[in-house]
Design a protein around this motif. Sequence first.
Motif, short mmCIF file in Angstrom:
data_model
loop_
_atom_site.label_atom_id
_atom_site.label_comp_id
_atom_site.label_asym_id
_atom_site.label_seq_id
_atom_site.Cartn_x
_atom_site.Cartn_y
_atom_site.Cartn_z
N ALA A 40 27.74 38.47 34.82
CA ALA A 40 26.29 38.62 35.00
C ALA A 40 25.92 38.96 36.43
O ALA A 40 25.04 39.80 36.68
CB ALA A 40 25.59 37.34 34.56
N ALA A 41 26.57 38.32 37.39
CA ALA A 41 26.17 38.48 38.79
C ALA A 41 26.76 39.72 39.46
O ALA A 41 26.15 40.27 40.39
CB ALA A 41 26.58 37.23 39.58
N PHE A 42 27.92 40.19 38.99
CA PHE A 42 28.61 41.26 39.71
C PHE A 42 28.87 42.50 38.85
O PHE A 42 28.44 43.60 39.18
CB PHE A 42 29.93 40.74 40.29
N LEU A 43 29.61 42.33 37.74
CA LEU A 43 30.10 43.50 37.02
C LEU A 43 29.01 44.23 36.25
O LEU A 43 28.98 45.47 36.23
CB LEU A 43 31.24 43.09 36.08
N ILE A 44 28.11 43.50 35.59
CA ILE A 44 27.04 44.17 34.83
C ILE A 44 26.17 45.03 35.75
O ILE A 44 25.95 46.22 35.47
CB ILE A 44 26.20 43.15 34.03
N PRO A 45 25.66 44.49 36.87
CA PRO A 45 24.84 45.35 37.73
C PRO A 45 25.64 46.44 38.45
O PRO A 45 25.15 47.57 38.61
CB PRO A 45 24.20 44.37 38.73
N PHE B 100 36.29 28.78 35.66
CA PHE B 100 34.88 29.06 35.95
C PHE B 100 34.54 28.70 37.39
O PHE B 100 33.89 29.47 38.11
CB PHE B 100 33.98 28.27 35.00
N LEU B 101 34.96 27.51 37.82
CA LEU B 101 34.60 27.01 39.15
C LEU B 101 35.20 27.88 40.25
O LEU B 101 34.49 28.37 41.14
CB LEU B 101 35.07 25.56 39.29
N VAL B 102 36.51 28.08 40.19
CA VAL B 102 37.20 28.83 41.25
C VAL B 102 36.71 30.28 41.28
O VAL B 102 36.44 30.84 42.35
CB VAL B 102 38.72 28.76 41.05
N SER B 103 36.58 30.90 40.11
CA SER B 103 36.18 32.30 40.05
C SER B 103 34.82 32.53 40.70
O SER B 103 34.64 33.45 41.52
CB SER B 103 36.15 32.78 38.60
N GLN B 104 33.85 31.70 40.34
CA GLN B 104 32.50 31.90 40.85
C GLN B 104 32.39 31.55 42.33
O GLN B 104 31.73 32.25 43.10
CB GLN B 104 31.51 31.08 40.03
N LEU B 105 33.05 30.48 42.76
CA LEU B 105 33.00 30.11 44.17
C LEU B 105 33.64 31.18 45.04
O LEU B 105 33.10 31.56 46.10
CB LEU B 105 33.68 28.76 44.39
N VAL B 106 34.80 31.68 44.65
CA VAL B 106 35.48 32.70 45.44
C VAL B 106 34.68 34.00 45.42
O VAL B 106 34.53 34.66 46.46
CB VAL B 106 36.91 32.93 44.92
N ALA B 107 34.16 34.39 44.26
CA ALA B 107 33.39 35.64 44.17
C ALA B 107 32.14 35.57 45.05
O ALA B 107 31.79 36.54 45.73
CB ALA B 107 33.01 35.92 42.72
N ASP B 108 31.46 34.43 45.02
CA ASP B 108 30.25 34.29 45.85
C ASP B 108 30.56 34.31 47.34
O ASP B 108 29.77 34.81 48.14
CB ASP B 108 29.53 32.98 45.50
N SER B 109 31.73 33.78 47.71
CA SER B 109 32.07 33.67 49.14
C SER B 109 32.79 34.90 49.68
O SER B 109 32.52 35.34 50.81
CB SER B 109 32.96 32.44 49.37
N SER C 22 38.19 39.38 45.23
CA SER C 22 38.98 38.24 45.73
C SER C 22 39.16 37.17 44.67
O SER C 22 40.17 36.45 44.68
CB SER C 22 38.29 37.64 46.96
N ALA C 23 38.21 37.07 43.73
CA ALA C 23 38.35 36.09 42.66
C ALA C 23 39.60 36.39 41.82
O ALA C 23 40.28 35.46 41.35
CB ALA C 23 37.10 36.09 41.77
N PHE C 24 39.91 37.66 41.64
CA PHE C 24 41.11 38.03 40.89
C PHE C 24 42.37 37.77 41.71
O PHE C 24 43.40 37.34 41.17
CB PHE C 24 41.03 39.50 40.47
N PHE C 25 42.31 38.05 43.02
CA PHE C 25 43.49 37.81 43.85
C PHE C 25 43.86 36.33 43.87
O PHE C 25 45.03 35.98 43.78
CB PHE C 25 43.22 38.30 45.29
N VAL C 26 42.86 35.46 43.97
CA VAL C 26 43.12 34.03 44.05
C VAL C 26 43.60 33.49 42.70
O VAL C 26 44.59 32.75 42.62
CB VAL C 26 41.85 33.28 44.52
N THR D 52 22.69 25.10 38.76
CA THR D 52 23.07 26.50 38.93
C THR D 52 24.01 26.92 37.80
O THR D 52 24.62 26.08 37.14
CB THR D 52 23.79 26.70 40.27
N PRO D 53 24.17 28.22 37.57
CA PRO D 53 25.11 28.67 36.54
C PRO D 53 26.53 28.16 36.78
O PRO D 53 27.26 27.88 35.82
CB PRO D 53 25.03 30.20 36.64
N ILE D 54 26.95 28.02 38.05
CA ILE D 54 28.29 27.50 38.33
C ILE D 54 28.42 26.07 37.81
O ILE D 54 29.36 25.72 37.08
CB ILE D 54 28.59 27.53 39.84
N VAL D 55 27.44 25.23 38.16
CA VAL D 55 27.49 23.82 37.77
C VAL D 55 27.48 23.69 36.25
O VAL D 55 28.28 22.95 35.65
CB VAL D 55 26.30 23.05 38.39
#
Length: 389
Positions: free
Chosen positions: A20-25, A139-148, A153-157, A235-238
């Motif tokens: 929702a936050a990255f790939l769709i837009p 969910f947690l790691v992917s969104q935190l890394v993507a936001d930061s 980078s979410a895929f690399f981690v 938030t969506p992450i939480v």
Amino acid sequence: MCVGQLGSLLPHVVVPSILAAFLIPEWHLSGAQAGLLAGSGAAGYMLAVPVLATLTDRIDARKILIAGSALSALGTLLFGLFASGLWSGALLNALAGVGFAGAYMPGLKALTDRLASGDSSRAVTLYTSSFSFGVGLSFLVSQLVADSLGWRSAFFVTALGPIVMLAVCLLLRPVAPKPAPGRLLDFAPVFRNTRAMGFVLGYGAHCFELYGIRTWVVAFWTFVAMKNSDTSLLTPIVVSVIFSLLAMPASILGNEFALRVGRHRAITIVMFASAIVALLIGVFADKSPWFLLPLLLAYAITVPADSGALTSGMSMAAHPDYRGATLAAHSTVGFSLSALGAWGVGVALDLAGGPSSANAWMAAFSVLAAGILLGPVALYWSRRVSPQS
């Protein structure tokens, strides 16, 4: 094995997490296209698991687990490096799904091959319920890394996660399964086992609902947050992490419930309850997040509560000589309908006005409710055909 599975699952929902936050837009995806992208991992899994899981009846499942974990890490890394749109993303996500096909059910077979027969029900349930804990971590790691650090980078981690399962494999003692009779992909004995097939088809309905909501829960709560100003803590992450973490105790308790009242009865009760909660969320999709949160948390319990009972029921109903083939059928049906669930919810959203419309979310949750209600039908059929079940 449960710890290793947490590593295997670290990349599992990275695509839905950032959809929702990255790939769709960024890629200008419609709901159906987003569902297709998210479901491509399940499609890759579906294509590979009949061969990989059935092979575990003939060779040590640990060998397949090692290869699958390595491929899962590679596919996730390649997505981060090269994905640039719907089709390249779907192809690389499918490659990661093929790797996961060599990790999840072969991992379950590697576990059950090393257990005494009386240990299987609760051990299988613990393994399957830890799936949900791993998804929450993903969910947690992917969104935190993507936001930061950005979505790539979410895929690399997360690509590092399957290496944990590779380390676990080194600790497993070798086991040589008894050679299975018949041809490699001979599923006729599995299909004749109606007791097991009832659980397999019920698992398909479960996966349709589970992957449908997992793909779209972040997008749904993004819609809720946009319509309300009092979501600073929600938030969506939480919400997505809490939704996933509740699944582990729900699955364990669901299996205990099934041991006490009977598997078919317990699973049917849970599935009807889940359909009712889904419809309530859809009806009240535009209400306050503080009103919706209890409903969503109830849904986080009903959706996975049948998982352990379905999988352990299938495992115990499977003929010992065809347990790997039965696991293959279980996973093929389940992940086929997982892909369909992710795509079907996206189509419903498109047809009813898009993810910014409350009516569209009503349609989406109606699709999820309809999907899970097919589960009791499958169990009823199984019981009628095989009364001793």
